[in-house]
Each structure stands twice: as C-alpha cells, then as structure tokens.
Design a protein around this motif. Structure first.
Motif, PDB file in Angstrom:
ATOM      1  N   MET A 214       8.814  -8.420  11.481  1.00 51.54           N
ATOM      2  CA  MET A 214       7.915  -8.628  10.290  1.00 51.54           C
ATOM      3  C   MET A 214       8.486  -7.465   9.303  1.00 51.54           C
ATOM      4  N   LEU A 215       8.831  -6.153   9.705  1.00 50.09           N
ATOM      5  CA  LEU A 215       9.089  -5.132   8.808  1.00 50.09           C
ATOM      6  C   LEU A 215      10.555  -5.095   8.215  1.00 50.09           C
ATOM      7  N   ARG A 216      11.417  -5.846   8.952  1.00 44.30           N
ATOM      8  CA  ARG A 216      12.880  -6.102   8.442  1.00 44.30           C
ATOM      9  C   ARG A 216      12.739  -7.316   7.616  1.00 44.30           C
ATOM     10  N   THR A 217      11.857  -8.234   7.832  1.00 43.40           N
ATOM     11  CA  THR A 217      11.971  -9.421   6.790  1.00 43.40           C
ATOM     12  C   THR A 217      11.406  -8.981   5.700  1.00 43.40           C
ATOM     13  N   PHE A 218      10.286  -8.015   5.510  1.00 40.42           N
ATOM     14  CA  PHE A 218       9.808  -7.430   4.442  1.00 40.42           C
ATOM     15  C   PHE A 218      10.495  -6.615   3.665  1.00 40.42           C
ATOM     16  N   ARG A 219      11.188  -5.968   4.421  1.00 45.19           N
ATOM     17  CA  ARG A 219      12.326  -4.943   3.715  1.00 45.19           C
ATOM     18  C   ARG A 219      13.486  -5.672   3.029  1.00 45.19           C
ATOM     19  N   SER A 220      13.965  -6.794   3.657  1.00 42.85           N
ATOM     20  CA  SER A 220      15.090  -7.086   3.318  1.00 42.85           C
ATOM     21  C   SER A 220      15.047  -8.315   2.437  1.00 42.85           C
ATOM     22  N   ILE A 221      13.726  -9.170   2.551  1.00 44.49           N
ATOM     23  CA  ILE A 221      13.681 -10.447   2.093  1.00 44.49           C
ATOM     24  C   ILE A 221      12.712 -10.557   0.727  1.00 44.49           C
ATOM     25  N   VAL A 222      11.485  -9.787   1.345  1.00 44.64           N
ATOM     26  CA  VAL A 222      10.419 -10.073   0.665  1.00 44.64           C
ATOM     27  C   VAL A 222      10.434  -9.016  -0.733  1.00 44.64           C
ATOM     28  N   LEU A 223      10.592  -7.629  -0.279  1.00 46.52           N
ATOM     29  CA  LEU A 223      10.692  -6.604  -1.515  1.00 46.52           C
ATOM     30  C   LEU A 223      11.631  -6.985  -2.702  1.00 46.52           C
ATOM     31  N   PRO A 224      12.869  -7.451  -2.261  1.00 45.31           N
ATOM     32  CA  PRO A 224      13.719  -7.738  -3.540  1.00 45.31           C
ATOM     33  C   PRO A 224      13.020  -8.794  -4.642  1.00 45.31           C
ATOM     34  N   ILE A 225      12.331  -9.873  -4.286  1.00 41.45           N
ATOM     35  CA  ILE A 225      11.577 -10.666  -5.138  1.00 41.45           C
ATOM     36  C   ILE A 225       9.954 -10.181  -5.677  1.00 41.45           C
ATOM     37  N   SER A 226       9.901  -8.823  -5.496  1.00 38.21           N
ATOM     38  CA  SER A 226       8.576  -8.598  -5.401  1.00 38.21           C
ATOM     39  C   SER A 226       8.259  -7.727  -6.737  1.00 38.21           C
ATOM     40  N   ALA A 227       9.109  -7.816  -7.567  1.00 37.97           N
ATOM     41  CA  ALA A 227       9.126  -7.008  -8.927  1.00 37.97           C
ATOM     42  C   ALA A 227       8.096  -7.394  -9.888  1.00 37.97           C
ATOM     43  N   PRO A 228       7.782  -8.642  -9.754  1.00 35.89           N
ATOM     44  CA  PRO A 228       6.722  -9.245 -10.646  1.00 35.89           C
ATOM     45  C   PRO A 228       5.322  -8.616 -10.299  1.00 35.89           C
ATOM     46  N   GLY A 229       5.190  -8.710  -8.959  1.00 34.74           N
ATOM     47  CA  GLY A 229       3.941  -8.167  -8.427  1.00 34.74           C
ATOM     48  C   GLY A 229       3.851  -6.643  -8.541  1.00 34.74           C
ATOM     49  N   PHE A 230       4.675  -6.121  -8.285  1.00 36.52           N
ATOM     50  CA  PHE A 230       4.880  -4.361  -8.519  1.00 36.52           C
ATOM     51  C   PHE A 230       4.530  -4.031  -9.966  1.00 36.52           C
ATOM     52  N   VAL A 231       5.035  -4.731 -11.103  1.00 41.01           N
ATOM     53  CA  VAL A 231       4.887  -4.486 -12.366  1.00 41.01           C
ATOM     54  C   VAL A 231       3.194  -4.647 -12.884  1.00 41.01           C
ATOM     55  N   VAL A 232       2.581  -5.708 -12.473  1.00 39.73           N
ATOM     56  CA  VAL A 232       1.166  -6.069 -12.395  1.00 39.73           C
ATOM     57  C   VAL A 232       0.422  -4.838 -11.919  1.00 39.73           C
ATOM     58  N   THR A 233       0.652  -4.721 -10.454  1.00 41.76           N
ATOM     59  CA  THR A 233      -0.440  -3.876  -9.907  1.00 41.76           C
ATOM     60  C   THR A 233       0.069  -2.370 -10.388  1.00 41.76           C
ATOM     61  N   MET A 234       0.917  -1.962 -10.618  1.00 35.98           N
ATOM     62  CA  MET A 234       1.050  -0.719 -11.039  1.00 35.98           C
ATOM     63  C   MET A 234       0.869  -0.184 -12.577  1.00 35.98           C
ATOM     64  N   ILE A 235       0.832  -1.221 -13.250  1.00 29.36           N
ATOM     65  CA  ILE A 235       0.288  -0.974 -14.837  1.00 29.36           C
ATOM     66  C   ILE A 235      -1.244  -1.029 -14.587  1.00 29.36           C
ATOM     67  N   TRP A 236      -1.772  -1.923 -13.812  1.00 28.25           N
ATOM     68  CA  TRP A 236      -3.340  -2.219 -13.500  1.00 28.25           C
ATOM     69  C   TRP A 236      -3.792  -0.642 -12.947  1.00 28.25           C
ATOM     70  N   GLN A 237      -3.221  -0.235 -11.791  1.00 25.75           N
ATOM     71  CA  GLN A 237      -3.622   1.182 -11.285  1.00 25.75           C
ATOM     72  C   GLN A 237      -3.358   2.142 -12.134  1.00 25.75           C
ATOM     73  N   PHE A 238      -2.261   2.460 -12.985  1.00 26.67           N
ATOM     74  CA  PHE A 238      -1.880   3.498 -13.771  1.00 26.67           C
ATOM     75  C   PHE A 238      -3.053   3.697 -14.725  1.00 26.67           C
ATOM     76  N   THR A 239      -3.431   2.595 -15.474  1.00 22.13           N
ATOM     77  CA  THR A 239      -4.426   2.613 -16.715  1.00 22.13           C
ATOM     78  C   THR A 239      -5.676   3.094 -15.921  1.00 22.13           C
ATOM     79  N   SER A 240      -5.996   2.527 -14.900  1.00 22.25           N
ATOM     80  CA  SER A 240      -7.448   2.662 -14.021  1.00 22.25           C
ATOM     81  C   SER A 240      -7.367   3.940 -13.860  1.00 22.25           C
ATOM     82  N   ALA A 241      -6.546   4.613 -13.361  1.00 17.40           N
ATOM     83  CA  ALA A 241      -6.586   6.038 -12.945  1.00 17.40           C
ATOM     84  C   ALA A 241      -6.620   7.082 -13.980  1.00 17.40           C
ATOM     85  N   TRP A 242      -5.762   6.557 -14.927  1.00 17.87           N
ATOM     86  CA  TRP A 242      -5.563   7.537 -16.151  1.00 17.87           C
ATOM     87  C   TRP A 242      -7.020   7.509 -17.003  1.00 17.87           C
ATOM     88  N   ASN A 243      -7.596   6.338 -17.208  1.00 16.37           N
ATOM     89  CA  ASN A 243      -8.842   6.246 -17.915  1.00 16.37           C
ATOM     90  C   ASN A 243     -10.138   6.620 -17.204  1.00 16.37           C
TER      91      ASN A 243
END
Length: 309
Positions: A214-243
């Motif tokens: 599971m961890l190898r699959t997540f690291r080698s296959i899932v993470l490389p295609i996860s950029a859209p999800g990371f963009v959304v969650t990081m912007i959401w959490q950044f603004t929530s914590a800052w405000n």
C-alpha cells in the motif's frame, strides 16, 4: 396491379433519430444574446465589482493619511499629504505575528494535505470492515461547531502542556495541532472523492501484481497524480489557518498569537490610530490575497479534477 409505396425512413443513418446539434455561432463566450442583455449583464457585474472594492478603497486611502486627517467627512477623499507613518507603525506592531502566522499556515497546509491524502486513498481504494462507518465519523468532525468544544479543548491542551517534556507545546504549536485535527475531515473528503474518480482500479491491481504494498503504491503511483488535490487542500487550509481568530483568542496571547490576534490588539484601545489599523488590515490580508491571485485558477481546476470519469 396497384403500386406500393414505402414511407421514407426518418432522417439519419439506418432510420435512427438524429439529435440536432446547435450551430456554432463563432461568438466568444459571454457575448451570446441581444445587445441589451449584454449591457445589463456587464452593468451588473461592474456594479458588484464597485461595491466589493469600495471597502478596499477606503482602507487604502486611509492607511496613507495622518491621524489628524482622519474623520468621517473625509473618509472618501485622498490624503492631503501622503504619509507612510501608519504603515511603519503597523509593520512594527505586526511583523513578529506575521512571521508566526506564516509558520502556522504553512505547517497546517502541508501536514493537513499529507494526512488527508493518505486517508482519502485508504477510504477510496482500500476496503476494510467498517470503512463506511469510519468515513462517516471522519465527516462528522466537519459539522462540530468550534464554540461547542472550545472550553474542553483548551483544558485538554493545558493538561498536555503541563506534562513533563511538553512545556514547548504552547502558542503556535497548539494552533498547528488544532488546525491539523480539524482540517483532516475536509482534506480526507476532497482526496477521497478525487481518488475515487481519477484513479483507475486497474493501475492499483497492476501494482499489486508487481508486488507493491500500500505505501509503495501510494508513493510511486498515487502521489505523482495528486497535484490537483494538494493544491485545493493546501490553499483551503492555508487560508483557514491564516484567517483564524477564535482558536487564537482562546489558545494564545499577544506574545505568542498569530497576526489576527495582533491585529485585534492594534485596533483596540480608547484612541485608535486609524491609518495604522487600515495598513495593518491590508498587511494581514495580503498573503491570502496573493495566494488566490497566483493560485486561484489551479484551485478551481483542482476542485473540478476528478468530478467526472
């Protein structure tokens, strides 16, 4: 002998019905309709923009005035003499808190997104007994009002801080832990929905055949295609914590709190200095404004990614 006539088949190949296709008018998006309709539409948009920008205009012009020039009758006028004294006072008062907020928002955004991606992957692709119940309990955390848990949360964190070896657990460290915990449900939901639609099961099955866990699959296959999800969650959490101000008010003080706490201190008092207050508001809002200006299109694209197969 009578001649027989056959009815003409319906239009289309093999007698099948043909769905009419709307002709391409060649017009740019937003230019459809009559001239009057376009004038009304753009007129309303301009009106809304003006209404939204009016407070920003007042903040800006007031921040460059001298304290003696600030009064209700001249709130809309430009300064008679432009001054940066308010900006200097605001920076001196908020600079340490701005740095603390930057540490807070960055740590919360990165760690919440990382944990949310792991949870979302498990809930989307790894079925286990009680998975639906556990996921429901995760989502339940999104609907708990912060005010309802503030007092017991504060008591629990004080107990942790009183534990030997945890004296460092104060100020921004508390806020980082709290925002990560409260941000896990929404981050897990976003990643779970993204992986459920954007990650084919065949890829995971091929990884299993190749012997990846599971961890190898997540690291080698899932993470490389996860950029859209990371963009959304990081912007959401950044603004929530800052405000955030509520958690900061209960869990920190003027010496250890984020910029929202320091801004509240700057705006308080019997004789407020309006130019420095307005400049402080602009300084405090600038990071989140830049985040949305620079990454706004990626945020919308990330929300739409995985919406359809």
């Amino acid at each position: 002998m009578t001649a027989t006539t056959n009815a003409a088949p319906p239009a289309g190949v093999g007698g099948e019905d043909v769905i009419p296709v709307r002709a391409n008018t060649g017009r740019a998006p937003g230019t459809e309709g009559t001239a009057t309709g376009r004038v009304i539409r753009y007129g309303l948009l301009i009106l809304f923009v003006v209404i939204i920008l009016i407070p920003l205009y007042v903040l800006f012009v007031t921040s460059f005035k001298r304290s003696a020039d600030v009064n209700a009758s001249q709130a809309w006028t430009f300064p008679s003499a432009w001054s940066i004294e308010g900006w200097g006072a605001a920076w001196d008062s908020l600079a340490p808190a701005l740095f603390r907020s930057l540490v807070l928002a960055t740590a919360v955004a990165v760690l919440s997104a990382a944990l949310g991606s792991l949870n979302g992957f498990v809930f989307a692709k790894w079925r286990f007994p009680g998975a639906t119940t556990v996921f429901t309990l995760f989502l339940f955390g999104m609907f708990i009002p912060y005010q309802a848990v503030m007092i017991p949360l504060q008591g629990m964190l004080l107990d942790v801080q009183a534990t030997p070896g945890f004296s460092w657990f104060d100020g921004i460290a508390k806020l980082i832990a709290v925002h990560i915990i409260f941000g896990i449900p929404i981050c897990s939901l976003i990643f779970r929905n993204y992986y459920a639609t954007a990650l084919p099961n065949e890829i995971l099955e091929a990884a299993k055949v190749d012997g990846a866990g599971m961890l190898r699959t997540f690291r080698s296959i899932v993470l490389p295609i996860s950029a859209p999800g990371f963009v959304v969650t990081m912007i959401w959490q950044f603004t929530s914590a800052w405000n955030d101000f509520l958690f900061a008010l209960f869990l920190t003080n003027r010496n250890t709190g984020p910029v929202t706490y320091a801004l509240n201190e700057l705006a308080g008092g019997q004789n407020p200095d309006y130019p420095s207050i307005m400049a402080g508001v602009l300084l405090a809002s600038l990071p989140t404004l830049l985040v949305y200006i620079l990454l706004g299109r990626y945020f919308i694209g990330g929300l739409m990614s995985g919406s359809v197969k």
